[in-house]
Write a protein that holds these residues in place. Structure first.
Motif, PDB file in Angstrom:
ATOM      1  N   HIS A 112       0.923  -0.897   0.189  1.00 48.57           N
ATOM      2  CA  HIS A 112      -0.401   0.318   0.117  1.00 48.57           C
ATOM      3  C   HIS A 112       1.079   1.239   0.277  1.00 48.57           C
ATOM      4  CE1 HIS A 112       1.365  -0.393   4.507  1.00 48.57           C
ATOM      5  NE2 HIS A 112       0.338   1.534   4.358  1.00 48.57           N
ATOM      6  N   THR A 146       2.335   2.400  -3.584  1.00 48.39           N
ATOM      7  CA  THR A 146       0.817   3.079  -4.173  1.00 48.39           C
ATOM      8  C   THR A 146       0.787   4.227  -3.353  1.00 48.39           C
ATOM      9  OG1 THR A 146      -1.006   1.091  -4.439  1.00 48.39           O
ATOM     10  CG2 THR A 146      -1.600   3.494  -4.767  1.00 48.39           C
ATOM     11  N   GLU A 147       0.939   4.509  -2.244  1.00 49.99           N
ATOM     12  CA  GLU A 147       0.745   6.200  -1.359  1.00 49.99           C
ATOM     13  C   GLU A 147       1.764   6.530  -1.945  1.00 49.99           C
ATOM     14  OE1 GLU A 147       0.370   5.563   2.193  1.00 49.99           O
ATOM     15  OE2 GLU A 147      -1.564   4.775   2.013  1.00 49.99           O
TER      16      GLU A 147
END
Length: 139
Positions: A82, A85-86
């Motif tokens: 994650h 993506t951030e």
């Protein structure tokens, strides 16, 4: 003037006349190429801004981009899927470029002065990874 016909929504009208279907395909292809070129130019401009090209130094040797990388690392210490993506959403750079900047940055005195605990933790992590690599090659 280019407009779509109200009678046949899939047709293009140029100068008040319907276009030949082959001309429509050519015209739509040209529009797609122009839009693709615009998007690529916008990405290039955005990428050059995000990677520190022309970034000014506000913290005594650390650029805005480097400061943002340090802040991101402080906020996401464990990384993970994650975080990748951030990373793209916040910094507009990939994981490899991010690691390159971070690896170079943790060896500077400016970064150590700005974020001492973070830089020391990252140096310990880098040293441990180097130790694992050396043990793996010796074994």
């Amino acid at each position: 003037m280019v407009r779509t016909s109200g009678v046949d929504p899939g047709r293009i009208v140029l100068g008040g006349q319907l276009c030949d279907p082959l001309l429509e395909v050519y015209f739509l292809h040209a529009l797609i190429l122009v839009r693709t070129r615009q998007v690529m130019q916008a990405r290039t401009r955005h990428s050059s801004n995000a990677t520190g090209v022309g970034a000014t130094s506000h913290t005594g040797g650390v650029t805005e981009t480097e400061e943002r990388v340090l802040d991101f690392e402080a906020a996401h210490p464990n990384g993970g899927a994650h975080a990748t993506t951030e990373l793209w959403n916040e910094l507009h750079m990939g994981r490899v470029r991010y690691q390159q900047i971070l690896s170079r940055l943790i060896t500077t005195q400016e970064a150590l002065a700005r974020h001492p605990m973070l830089v020391k933790r990252l140096l310990r992590r880098a040293d441990a990874a180097a130790e694992r690599r050396s043990r793996r090659t010796l074994a």
